[in-house]
Design an enzyme around this catalytic site. Structure first.
Site, PDB file in Angstrom:
ATOM      1  N   GLU A   1      99.463  52.574  11.745  1.00 12.03           N
ATOM      2  CA  GLU A   1      98.864  51.340  12.407  1.00 12.03           C
ATOM      3  C   GLU A   1      98.356  50.310  11.432  1.00 12.03           C
ATOM      4  OE1 GLU A   1      97.371  54.527  12.078  1.00 12.03           O
ATOM      5  OE2 GLU A   1      95.113  54.472  12.147  1.00 12.03           O
TER       6      GLU A   1
ATOM      7  N   CYS B   1      96.777  61.290  11.172  1.00 12.58           N
ATOM      8  CA  CYS B   1      96.191  62.047  10.095  1.00 12.58           C
ATOM      9  C   CYS B   1      95.645  63.206  10.886  1.00 12.58           C
ATOM     10  CB  CYS B   1      95.140  60.723   9.603  1.00 12.58           C
ATOM     11  SG  CYS B   1      94.776  61.240   8.025  1.00 12.58           S
TER      12      CYS B   1
ATOM     13  N   HIS C   1      98.715  56.668   8.444  1.00  3.65           N
ATOM     14  CA  HIS C   1      98.028  55.948   9.318  1.00  3.65           C
ATOM     15  C   HIS C   1      99.166  54.651   9.471  1.00  3.65           C
ATOM     16  CE1 HIS C   1      93.750  57.546   9.748  1.00  3.65           C
ATOM     17  NE2 HIS C   1      93.992  57.901   8.493  1.00  3.65           N
TER      18      HIS C   1
HETATM   19  N1  GLN Z   1      89.512  64.320   7.598  1.00  2.42           N
HETATM   20  C1  GLN Z   1      90.866  64.577   7.460  1.00  2.42           C
HETATM   21  C2  GLN Z   1      91.357  64.631   5.826  1.00  2.42           C
HETATM   22  O1  GLN Z   1      90.228  64.080   5.040  1.00  2.42           O
HETATM   23  C3  GLN Z   1      91.753  63.720   7.993  1.00  2.42           C
HETATM   24  C4  GLN Z   1      91.421  61.940   7.805  1.00  2.42           C
HETATM   25  C5  GLN Z   1      91.681  61.119   8.707  1.00  2.42           C
HETATM   26  O2  GLN Z   1      92.324  61.329   9.632  1.00  2.42           O
HETATM   27  N2  GLN Z   1      92.017  59.943   8.123  1.00  2.42           N
HETATM   28  O3  GLN Z   1      92.246  64.847   5.442  1.00  2.42           O
END
Ligand code: GLN
Length: 554
Positions: A514, A380, A512
């Site tokens: 995970e 992410c 994500h």
């Molecule tokens: N802050 C970033 C976004 O909102 C990444 C979010 C994250 O890593 N879950 O896109």
């Protein structure tokens, strides 16, 4: 439907989620279909707005709910997908009751905690249980017995024993048994008080699990049984073990499964706990060790990255290695020579995150891994910083950044998704839950997912790679290997994954993965990443042996 209610006493953070999950695992091992529900007595509607530094990670379900991290434990131990209905909070309950009252649906009644709030709680528990076609629902009540805010929930679960048939409801209470070093004693008094409090609200536990540092002596079980009105064979201990995946084995060995069968009048079945003993075997005697450097913000709060650490562990089990984590404080990566911080690290991971703190350090970490050919996995935010780094240092886009961190950047290579522009409020408004990813054949990503062309992973973000920069970035060598399919009118679609040709393992994902990882089915990117780390370690070891004859790399 059978219900097992799990309450906790004496202190919070006892690992009630793990005991609940382990109980689920030992029932699953008997072939029963089981679900689990977490009740959180806080007023937040969901965990999405809470600080990971205090409450641990926000776990994201396939249907896009932002939940308590215990839902993640349940999914991993029970090997099922849960959803929004599985995490009930005071906020949700009162919101529903008040909305119903405003619509006039209570007619002219006085709306009260009993029965209106308790009925809402019971309905929610029942519908969560029924949503998944299961035989047993385990319901964990967050917090500690005696808390003011858990009272309506305890009252609701108390009523279950009269709403349901005999033999369909059981109560399990988990308490802390402190061990006093000086007198070498296990103290059961707090447990006695805690059970007295529970009985005061009308719940007599059917089983007690003592949470202790070490295995308590027989007298402790007997004493607890005597003072709490429970049979000695219904008192168990969950003492510290090297890994949480051992807890189902520990509880089964003491006969918890058998007791539940008896109490809930289930057909006795011989449990198959093979997956847990296999996992524990690898964790206990791994063939090798790899060290993953995680450049994050909450380096002092591992629970903030719980699913990530579990997914790495799963990748380790698959590769029969132990995964060690070297926390690298991203804020310490900005000045001077940073190679010291990466000493002994076999791979670099930049996890998800929000806010500007530590961003430049995370960008440096991605650069370090890219330039030194060290395996890299970006999750992410880890994809976003890898993209920023590449834009600045390879594509020549000076000052490139995400508008999250620099609204005035000349090159907003990461920008707010269009649907985010109109969003009001922070709760539940991100791009959440399962989204598809189309995989480009012949890429590292395609290899990682064993040739699959379309996969689903869970998301939680507001920003994305800016489509206006996709061409420029790919022309300068950033390989876009995964996109959201079917985004008509948006050129290449949303970037879901990037990688680098000519690098041994450089992969970053907007999702994500995970959250979907299970001990028995590790997330493919994590398994492949651990494997790459192992290859890197072995190569380094060979080099070091060649150079000095020593067996261990620096
Ligand atoms: N802050 C970033 C976004 O909102 C990444 C979010 C994250 O890593 N879950 O896109």
């Amino acid at each position: 439907m059978k219900y097992i209610f799990v309450t906790g006493g004496v202190v919070s953070s006892l690992g009630k989620g793990i005991v609940t999950s382990s109980l689920g695992a030992i029932l699953r091992a008997r072939g029963y279909k089981v679900t689990a529900v977490k009740v959180d007595p806080y007023i937040n509607v969901d965990a999405g707005t809470m600080r990971p530094y205090e409450h641990g990670e926000v776990f994201v379900t396939a249907d896009g709910a932002e939940t308590d991290l215990d839902i993640g434990h349940y999914e991993r131990f029970l090997d099922i997908d849960l959803g929004r209905a599985n995490n009930i909070t005071t906020g949700q309950v009162y919101k529903a009751v008040i909305e119903r009252e405003r619509k006039g649906e209570y007619l002219s009644q006085t709306v009260q905690v009993i029965p209106h709030v308790t009925d809402e709680i019971k309905n929610r528990i029942r519908s969560a249980a029924q949503e998944q076609d299961v035989e047993v629902a385990i319901v964990e009540i967050g917090g500690t017995v005696g808390d003011i805010e858990s009272l309506p929930f305890l009252e609701a679960i108390r009523q279950f024993q009269f709403d349901e048939e005999d033999g369909d409801v059981m109560y399990l209470h988990l308490t802390l048994v402190p061990y006093l070093q000086t007198s070498e004693e296990f103290k059961t008094k707090p447990t006695q008080h805690s059970v007295a409090t529970l009985r005061g609200v009308g719940i007599q536990p059917d089983a007690i699990v003592l949470r202790s540092e070490k295995e308590p002596p027989q007298e402790a079980y007997k004493k607890v049984a005597l003072f709490t009105n429970v049979r000695p064979e219904a008192v168990f201990a969950s003492y510290n073990v090297p890994d949480i995946y051992q807890v189902p084995l520990v509880l089964e060995e003491q006969g918890l499964g058998k007791l539940v069968e008896k109490k809930l009048r289930l057909e006795p079945v011989f449990p198959n706990l093979g997956i847990w003993s296999d996992a524990v075997k690898v964790l206990r005697s791994p063939e090798d060790t790899v060290t993953i450097g995680i450049a994050g913000k909450y380096v002092k709060m591992p629970d903030a990255y719980l699913s990530l650490l579990e997914a790495l562990k799963h990748g380790g089990i698959k590769n029969r290695v132990k995964v060690e984590v070297n926390w690298i404080d991203a804020e310490g990566l900005v000045e001077g020579d940073i190679s010291d911080k990466f000493r002994g690290v076999d791979a670099v991971l930049v996890p998800g995150g929000f806010g500007i703190r530590g961003i430049e350090g995370k960008i440096k970490a991605a650069q370090y891994a890219r330039e030194r050919q060290i395996p890299y996995l970006g999750i992410c935010l880890g994809l976003q910083v890898a993209t920023i780094e590449y834009a600045r240092n390879v594509a020549g886009l000076e000052g490139a950044n995400s508008t999250e961190f620099d609204p005035y950047t000349p090159h907003p290579v990461i920008d707010l998704m269009p649907e985010q522009l109109e969003v009001e409020g922070l709760g539940g408004t991100m791009r959440l839950g399962n989204w598809p990813m189309k995989i480009k054949p012949g890429t590292l990503l395609a290899r990682v997912y064993s040739g699959a062309q379309l996969v689903y992973e869970r998301h939680r973000h507001r920003y994305e790679v800016n489509p206006d920069y996709v061409e420029r970035l790919s022309d300068s060598g950033l390989q876009i290997s995964g996109v959201t399919p079917g985004m008509a009118g948006r050129g290449a679609g949303l970037v879901e994954a990037v990688e680098l040709d000519g690098h041994p393992f450089f992969l970053a994902l907007q999702s994500h993965p995970e959250f979907k990882s299970r001990p028995m089915r590790p997330s493919p990117p994590f398994a492949a990443f651990v494997e790459a780390a192992l290859r890197y370690r072995r190569a380094r070891r060979k080099l070091a042996q060649g150079a000095s004859g020593s067996a261990e790399p620096a």
